[in-house]
Design an enzyme around this catalytic site. Structure first.
Site, PDB file in Angstrom:
ATOM      1  N   ARG A  94     -43.688  14.179  60.236  1.00  0.00           N
ATOM      2  CA  ARG A  94     -45.199  12.995  59.704  1.00  0.00           C
ATOM      3  C   ARG A  94     -44.913  11.894  59.856  1.00  0.00           C
ATOM      4  O   ARG A  94     -43.825  11.353  59.700  1.00  0.00           O
ATOM      5  CB  ARG A  94     -45.472  13.991  59.013  1.00  0.00           C
ATOM      6  CG  ARG A  94     -45.768  15.760  58.960  1.00  0.00           C
ATOM      7  CD  ARG A  94     -46.260  15.958  57.561  1.00  0.00           C
ATOM      8  NE  ARG A  94     -45.514  15.767  57.087  1.00  0.00           N
ATOM      9  CZ  ARG A  94     -45.764  15.490  55.458  1.00  0.00           C
ATOM     10  NH1 ARG A  94     -46.863  15.445  54.922  1.00  0.00           N
ATOM     11  NH2 ARG A  94     -44.970  15.430  54.370  1.00  0.00           N
ATOM     12  N   ALA A 273     -49.830  17.757  52.306  1.00  0.00           N
ATOM     13  CA  ALA A 273     -49.033  19.403  51.885  1.00  0.00           C
ATOM     14  C   ALA A 273     -50.037  20.390  50.806  1.00  0.00           C
ATOM     15  O   ALA A 273     -50.369  21.596  50.348  1.00  0.00           O
ATOM     16  CB  ALA A 273     -47.626  20.106  52.092  1.00  0.00           C
ATOM     17  N   PHE A 301     -44.185  19.027  50.758  1.00  0.00           N
ATOM     18  CA  PHE A 301     -43.883  19.462  49.484  1.00  0.00           C
ATOM     19  C   PHE A 301     -43.058  20.667  49.345  1.00  0.00           C
ATOM     20  O   PHE A 301     -41.618  20.452  49.834  1.00  0.00           O
ATOM     21  CB  PHE A 301     -45.421  19.359  48.785  1.00  0.00           C
ATOM     22  CG  PHE A 301     -45.498  17.707  48.693  1.00  0.00           C
ATOM     23  CD1 PHE A 301     -45.194  16.815  47.823  1.00  0.00           C
ATOM     24  CD2 PHE A 301     -47.992  18.037  48.618  1.00  0.00           C
ATOM     25  CE1 PHE A 301     -45.866  16.203  47.974  1.00  0.00           C
ATOM     26  CE2 PHE A 301     -48.270  16.526  48.263  1.00  0.00           C
ATOM     27  CZ  PHE A 301     -47.373  15.266  47.879  1.00  0.00           C
ATOM     28  N   PHE A 381     -26.077  13.713  43.614  1.00  0.00           N
ATOM     29  CA  PHE A 381     -25.704  12.850  42.739  1.00  0.00           C
ATOM     30  C   PHE A 381     -24.837  12.731  42.034  1.00  0.00           C
ATOM     31  O   PHE A 381     -24.010  13.706  42.147  1.00  0.00           O
ATOM     32  CB  PHE A 381     -27.153  13.356  42.009  1.00  0.00           C
ATOM     33  CG  PHE A 381     -28.502  12.286  41.830  1.00  0.00           C
ATOM     34  CD1 PHE A 381     -29.621  11.558  42.183  1.00  0.00           C
ATOM     35  CD2 PHE A 381     -29.213  13.761  43.716  1.00  0.00           C
ATOM     36  CE1 PHE A 381     -29.901  11.599  42.536  1.00  0.00           C
ATOM     37  CE2 PHE A 381     -30.243  12.932  43.755  1.00  0.00           C
ATOM     38  CZ  PHE A 381     -30.715  12.167  43.346  1.00  0.00           C
ATOM     39  N   TRP A 409     -27.178  10.579  51.598  1.00  0.00           N
ATOM     40  CA  TRP A 409     -28.376   9.604  51.177  1.00  0.00           C
ATOM     41  C   TRP A 409     -26.945   8.396  51.632  1.00  0.00           C
ATOM     42  O   TRP A 409     -27.313   7.284  52.169  1.00  0.00           O
ATOM     43  CB  TRP A 409     -28.831   9.788  49.866  1.00  0.00           C
ATOM     44  CG  TRP A 409     -29.954   8.558  49.450  1.00  0.00           C
ATOM     45  CD1 TRP A 409     -30.865   7.953  49.403  1.00  0.00           C
ATOM     46  CD2 TRP A 409     -28.944   7.362  48.946  1.00  0.00           C
ATOM     47  NE1 TRP A 409     -31.184   6.716  48.900  1.00  0.00           N
ATOM     48  CE2 TRP A 409     -30.576   6.250  49.054  1.00  0.00           C
ATOM     49  CE3 TRP A 409     -27.685   6.275  47.970  1.00  0.00           C
ATOM     50  CZ2 TRP A 409     -29.627   5.158  48.005  1.00  0.00           C
ATOM     51  CZ3 TRP A 409     -27.382   5.253  47.825  1.00  0.00           C
ATOM     52  CH2 TRP A 409     -29.288   4.892  47.728  1.00  0.00           C
TER      53      TRP A 409
END
Length: 556
Positions: A94, A273, A301, A381, A409
């Site tokens: 989106r 959403a 979401f 992480f 990431w």
């Protein structure tokens, strides 16, 4: 540590014609918006209709928390990883809304080394699609009020106007307003409202339309008001369709850009959403399926919102069938669901993880109810410990889920190889038997109750008297066969944002219902959800600037 915008601005973009050429799209098939953005031409879209279709993978997530999940980042990284494995893959996303970009959420182009670029363009005006949608929406609103002013031939009851004006910005002061004040020539005074552009029916229509004719047919069916006899008045009756379509002529064409690693990405449409259906456009998804062997898309979401609407609205209406679903979670977010404050999430805490992982469990169960194979990925992480990772992996595998770590990431596509391999394994070994969770013929109240009890985990639904009256009227008008679009807080499976984890025994409160006849669904507003967000005490807009060289800074 570099920020997302610094990473994005340091990457070397390829001309979009070069990116397109690698998936068989020629320069004449593109409508260029500078060197790095383009729209797919109508001629090209028509020409690929007989191509074989690729596999469709949906990426969703647990309920969002301040600890972060990384759903869009994972979607992009997975597409990049598939490219590294020499698979012909396209990402379908989106477009971001300006509201959260300048509000609390920041940009929405992914993060780190799993981003779509140019990220500044995408997060700001991009190719002007949202401006076109905003203008078309407000043209219809202006034509409606002008019709009332100029004699009101359709006998519109000003007290029963349901179509709202919009802007793509968080502005709580415009939620409830009075218009038409002043002299007689200034219009008929009445109460009016604004919603954010991404919550409008025009946005939903653009994202669900198959082509221009379908778009016009849907626009014509928009119910803008009721007359004095209680009959619906439509945009078609106001003569608004042609001019609205003219404004949306270019906006309906999907946009093509690239990731940091030059993986093609079709980015088009952007309904929220939590207050809309939360998926990119049907045209973009269908085009991608004809252009690639693998299409990775995302829904907004948590799986209780975006994925449910993707499966029960978008797939139902567009004839799509996902082949696999990826659920994104982080150990930090799971511990937050277990009641740990944000400043303590870096510490190992298996007790909190065990308590909070029930949120993930509910989303796994929900997605499996649709008959689609599920893969869980942990967006890793540095603070995640081996014991925490091992616990989550066993928890997922015990529930018939493939499991993979994701480090996209920090590492881009290379960090998504494990996830990509699990997705490919799932596509090869497991069949999808997709089926929506409720049938078309089920009454609207029962559709709402099915989503509330089966997906959210509610004990029951409490309908306000006005909501029941509205649902009965919509049924009498012939809208009872439409799917429901639930407007609910994204932060909890319930309609109370404070209820984390996996709440049960709660009652879902439905306060208002209305039809989006052009989009093809009935909206149910629950709890205190707003269709026009407000800005936080310190908006993200305060950090954004343009430096002396003309470079945008501070954008996420």
């Amino acid at each position: 540590m570099k920020t997302d915008i610094e990473i994005a601005q340091e990457c070397v973009l390829e001309p979009i014609v070069k990116v397109a050429s690698r998936i068989g799209v020629g320069e004449d098939d593109l409508e260029l918006y500078g060197k790095y953005k383009a729209k797919l031409s109508e001629e090209y879209l028509a020409g690929i209709q007989n191509n074989p279709e690729g596999k469709l993978v949906l990426v969703t997530a647990i309920n969002p928390t301040p600890a972060g999940e990384g759903k869009t980042t994972t979607t992009i990284g997975l597409g990049e990883a598939l490219g590294k494995l020499n698979k012909k893959a396209i990402i379908a996303l989106r477009e971001p809304s300006l509201g959260p970009c300048f509000g609390i959420k920041g940009g929405a182009a992914g993060g780190g080394y799993a981003q779509v670029v140019p990220m500044e363009d995408l997060n700001l005006h991009f190719t002007g699609d949202f401006h076109a949608i905003t203008t078309a929406n407000n043209l219809l609103a202006a034509l409606l009020d002008n019709h009332i002013q100029q004699g009101n031939q359709l006998q519109i009851d000003p007290r029963q106007v349901i179509f709202k004006r919009c802007m793509d910005m968080n502005d709580r002061a415009l939620r409830n307003i009075v218009i038409g004040l002043g002299a007689k020539a200034d219009g008929t005074p009445r109460e009016d409202h604004f919603v954010i552009t991404v919550a409008t029916e025009i946005m939903a229509i653009l994202c669900l339309a198959n082509d221009m004719q379908d778009l016009k047919d849907r626009l014509s069916r928009i119910v803008v008001a009721y007359d004095y006899s209680g009959n619906p008045v439509t945009a078609g009756q106001l003569g608004a369709v042609g001019s609205m379509a003219a404004l949306l002529k270019d906006a309906i064409k999907p946009n093509l850009i690239q990731t940091i690693e030059h993986t093609p990405a079709i980015v088009h449409g952007g309904p929220f959403a939590n207050i809309a259906h939360g998926c990119n456009s049907v045209r973009a998804t269908k085009a991608a399926l004809k252009m690639a062997d693998l299409v990775i898309t995302e829904a907004g979401f948590g799986a209780d919102l975006g994925a449910e609407k993707f499966l029960d609205i978008k797939c139902r209406k567009a004839g799509l069938s996902p082949d696999a679903i990826v659920i994104v979670a982080t150990i930090r977010a799971l511990k937050y669901n277990g009641g740990i404050p944000k400043d303590q999430l870096a510490e190992e805490n298996l007790d909190a993880l065990k308590k909070g992982i029930v949120n993930l469990e509910k989303h796994i169960e929900n997605m499996q109810k649709y008959g689609v194979p599920v893969i869980v990925t942990l967006n890793q992480f540095l603070t995640d410990t081996d014991r925490e990772i091992a616990f989550v992996q066993k928890y997922c595998e015990d529930r018939d889920c493939e499991f993979a770590l994701s480090e996209v990431w920090a590492k881009g596509g290379e960090g998504g190889i494990a996830l990509a391999e699990k997705v490919l394994k799932t596509l090869e070994e497991k069949e999808s038997h997709f089926k929506p969770i409720y049938p078309d013929e089920m009454p609207l109240t029962d559709k709402i109750r099915t989503v509330a009890t089966q997906i959210y985990g509610a004990k029951d639904v409490d309908f306000s008297a006005s909501a029941l009256k509205q649902l009965q009227k919509l049924t009498d008008l012939g809208f009872g066969q439409l799917p429901v679009c639930m407007a609910k807080t994204q932060y909890s499976l319930s309609d109370d944002p404070a209820l984390l984890g996996r709440p049960d025994g709660f009652t879902l409160h439905v306060r208002e219902c209305y039809v989006s006849a052009g989009a093809g669904f009935v909206v149910a507003l629950t709890g205190a959800i707003m269709t026009m967000p407000g800005l936080p005490k310190k908006p993200a807009a305060m950090n954004i600037d343009v430096d002396e060289s003309g470079k945008i800074v501070g954008l996420f």
